[in-house]
Design a protein around this motif. Structure first.
Motif, short mmCIF file in Angstrom:
data_model
loop_
_atom_site.label_atom_id
_atom_site.label_comp_id
_atom_site.label_asym_id
_atom_site.label_seq_id
_atom_site.Cartn_x
_atom_site.Cartn_y
_atom_site.Cartn_z
N SER A 1 35.70 21.01 39.45
CA SER A 1 35.71 21.28 38.00
C SER A 1 36.99 21.99 37.58
N ILE A 2 37.52 22.85 38.45
CA ILE A 2 38.80 23.51 38.18
C ILE A 2 39.91 22.47 38.09
N TYR A 3 39.93 21.57 39.06
CA TYR A 3 40.95 20.52 39.13
C TYR A 3 40.90 19.65 37.86
N ASN A 4 39.69 19.26 37.48
CA ASN A 4 39.53 18.40 36.30
C ASN A 4 39.93 19.12 35.02
N LEU B 1 42.11 21.60 34.60
CA LEU B 1 43.55 21.77 34.53
C LEU B 1 44.23 20.45 34.13
N LEU B 2 43.71 19.34 34.64
CA LEU B 2 44.24 18.04 34.23
C LEU B 2 44.06 17.85 32.72
N ASN B 3 42.87 18.14 32.23
CA ASN B 3 42.59 17.98 30.80
C ASN B 3 43.46 18.90 29.95
N LEU B 4 43.70 20.13 30.44
CA LEU B 4 44.57 21.07 29.73
C LEU B 4 45.98 20.52 29.62
N ASN B 5 46.46 19.89 30.69
CA ASN B 5 47.78 19.27 30.65
C ASN B 5 47.83 18.11 29.66
N GLY B 6 46.67 17.46 29.44
CA GLY B 6 46.60 16.39 28.47
C GLY B 6 46.70 16.88 27.04
N ILE B 7 46.65 18.21 26.85
CA ILE B 7 46.83 18.82 25.52
C ILE B 7 48.26 19.31 25.35
N VAL B 8 48.67 20.21 26.23
CA VAL B 8 49.95 20.90 26.04
C VAL B 8 51.16 20.01 26.30
N SER B 9 51.06 19.11 27.27
CA SER B 9 52.21 18.26 27.58
C SER B 9 52.56 17.29 26.46
N PRO B 10 51.58 16.58 25.87
CA PRO B 10 51.93 15.69 24.75
C PRO B 10 52.50 16.42 23.53
N TYR B 11 52.04 17.65 23.28
CA TYR B 11 52.62 18.41 22.16
C TYR B 11 54.12 18.61 22.38
N LYS B 12 54.50 18.92 23.62
CA LYS B 12 55.93 19.07 23.94
C LYS B 12 56.65 17.74 23.79
N THR B 13 56.03 16.68 24.29
CA THR B 13 56.66 15.36 24.23
C THR B 13 56.91 14.94 22.79
N ALA B 14 56.02 15.32 21.88
CA ALA B 14 56.18 14.97 20.47
C ALA B 14 57.51 15.47 19.91
N LEU B 15 58.01 16.59 20.46
CA LEU B 15 59.26 17.16 19.97
C LEU B 15 60.47 16.32 20.37
N VAL B 16 60.36 15.52 21.42
CA VAL B 16 61.44 14.60 21.78
C VAL B 16 61.69 13.64 20.61
N PHE B 17 60.62 13.19 19.99
CA PHE B 17 60.73 12.25 18.89
C PHE B 17 61.19 12.93 17.61
#
Length: 483
Positions: free
Chosen positions: A368-371, A373-389
């Motif tokens: 459950s910890i592993y899952n 953390l993966l889901n958390l990355n699915g939030i914060v990482s795309p927000y950063k990626t949006a700034l590339v655009f």
């Protein structure tokens, strides 16, 4: 006399492509989308490849060749120059750094899991280690690698070549050996039909798409190394195309190969954490090799994750060398040692990593910890990626001001439309990612993870606002002393 001058060490474009491949996607990145969306994820991968991955890589190419390596801050400097806003540059640098931390913890978790498979040869880690010990081991790995990054010269390039090259080769091996196994009578676990490939456009489907973006984002990380290419104008473009092709091969054909061994409608609950090892064990059994392939993958995965740690720590350190750091961050945070590394920022990184690990320790199991953390990355990482655009939209809005050796979509309106499409799509998927993906709505587990998502992201945002305040106090205090 020229022969006596020291020769500059250049990196080849395949090395740049492998370096970026390490940060973007690995064999394990196709497992959680397969668990979330089933065989229909193949359609998602193909759609994203042409509408998102290739445009993303080419947008990063234009940004990288527009600004080169003039500023050490990478994306933060692109935003600052493109929008003419120091504050926006700082916000970008903070978001860039904070999204690295959950991923850093996630990668360190994967290191522990790979070591457990090498030692135990099975998925019984949960029986041999408590969640507290798992968190402690993860934290120790982060600390050790921060030290390693500072001590070993060229560690980034060495680990990228070994880790990225080996991961791509073993991913290809999995696909080709699956074809061989099929030719020799292997039973296909998933029923292939048009309905199986048809996406189910539900809230769950869209909330899990952020993880696909997380799996494929990071093309801009190669930009700071443009100056180390002998011919940046030609070679960087090649590296980005190679990156897109490697990503396409792994996501599409890798997913189809998974469907041979796993029933897309009945996937193990620990598939995200242990799925890659199950896959190579099953492949080895079908090919008469026992657990040999599984152990080979475990060692490759270990080196690959270590390479990711090296790149993440190196990329994060560049943020604190950005051209807005001195204005909005306390001087103690940007202070560097004799090797040019911001040591105090590493300490802060380790501290926040520890807090995230303590928060994840409230979950009932390692899986459950592993899952989560993966889901958390699915939030914060795309927000950063949006700034590339955002950076791309800014330079194309004022394209007379920003010249580049490469232009993606020469028509200005077409380029802006593509930039806005990528930004809106990324932002929406990141926002939907707050919805927990491994618990049913209304349950205690769902509410627990939802609160954890908001707490973690909220804490990182508050800390980002706190640092400029500390910087103002520092400047005021120094001003009083000088008077």
């Amino acid at each position: 006399m020229d022969d006596l001058a020291p020769k500059k060490h250049y990196m080849s474009w395949p090395v740049i492509a492998l370096l970026d491949f390490v940060t973007i996607i690995s064999f394990e990145n196709i497992f959680y989308p397969f668990q979330n969306q089933g065989l229909s994820v193949v359609v998602s991968w193909i759609f994203l490849l042409f509408s998102y991955v290739i445009p993303y890589a080419l947008i990063a190419t234009q940004l990288g060749l527009t600004f080169g390596s003039e500023e050490a801050g990478g994306l933060a400097s692109w935003i600052r120059r493109g929008t003419h806003s120091d504050l926006f540059g700082y916000v970008t640098s903070w978001m860039y750094w904070t999204q690295t931390i959950p991923y850093l913890v996630d990668v360190s978790n994967s290191v522990v899991v790979s070591i457990s498979w090498i030692i135990l040869g099975n998925a019984t880690l949960n029986q041999h280690m408590s969640t507290t010990t798992f968190g402690l081991m993860t934290f120790i790995i982060i600390l050790l690698f921060i030290i390693f990054e500072n001590k070993v010269k060229n560690s980034l390039e060495i680990l990228s070549i070994i880790g990225g090259g080996a991961m791509f080769l073993i991913s290809m091996l999995f696909v080709f050996m699956t074809v061989w196994a099929l030719a020799h009578g292997t039973h296909i676990a998933t029923h292939f039909s048009w309905s199986a490939f048809k996406p189910s456009f539900s809230l769950h489907y869209f909330s899990t798409t952020g993880l696909l973006i997380f799996a494929m984002s990071g093309a801009e990380l190669a930009a700071p190394y443009i100056s180390r290419l002998k011919n940046p104008r030609k070679d960087f473009h090649k590296a980005m195309w190679a990156l897109a092709l490697m990503t396409a091969f792994l996501t599409i054909f890798g997913t189809l190969a998974l469907a041979v061994f796993f029933n897309a409608n009945h996937i193990p609950s620990d598939f995200k954490m242990n799925g890659p090892y199950y896959a190579f064990r099953l492949l080895g059994e079908q090919c008469g090799m026992g657990k040999t392939l599984m152990y080979v993958f475990a060692f490759v995965q270990l080196f690959f994750m270590l390479a990711q740690l090296a790149i993440l720590i190196d990329a994060a350190s560049r943020v604190f060398a950005s051209d807005t750091a001195s204005k909005y961050m306390p001087s103690w945070l940007t202070k560097t040692n004799k090797n040019g590394r911001p040591v105090n920022s590493y300490i802060l990184t380790a501290g926040i990593s520890l807090l995230i690990l303590l928060l994840s320790g409230t979950l009932p199991s390692i899986n459950s910890i592993y899952n989560w953390l993966l889901n958390l990355n699915g939030i914060v990482s795309p927000y950063k990626t949006a700034l590339v655009f955002v950076a791309f939209i800014a330079i194309r809005w004022h394209e007379d001001e920003f010249k580049s050796d490469y232009v993606y979509i020469k028509n200005r309106k077409g380029a802006l439309a593509m930039g806005w499409w990528c930004f809106i799509f990324t932002f929406v998927c990141a926002t939907l990612g707050f919805i927990p993906q491994n618990a049913n709505p209304g349950t205690a587990s769902f509410n627990h993870q939802l609160i954890m998502n908001f707490l973690t992201v909220g804490f990182l945002i508050v800390l980002g606002f706190l640092l400029p305040g500390l910087r103002k106090l520092e400047v005021k205090r120094k001003g009083l002393k000088e008077e």
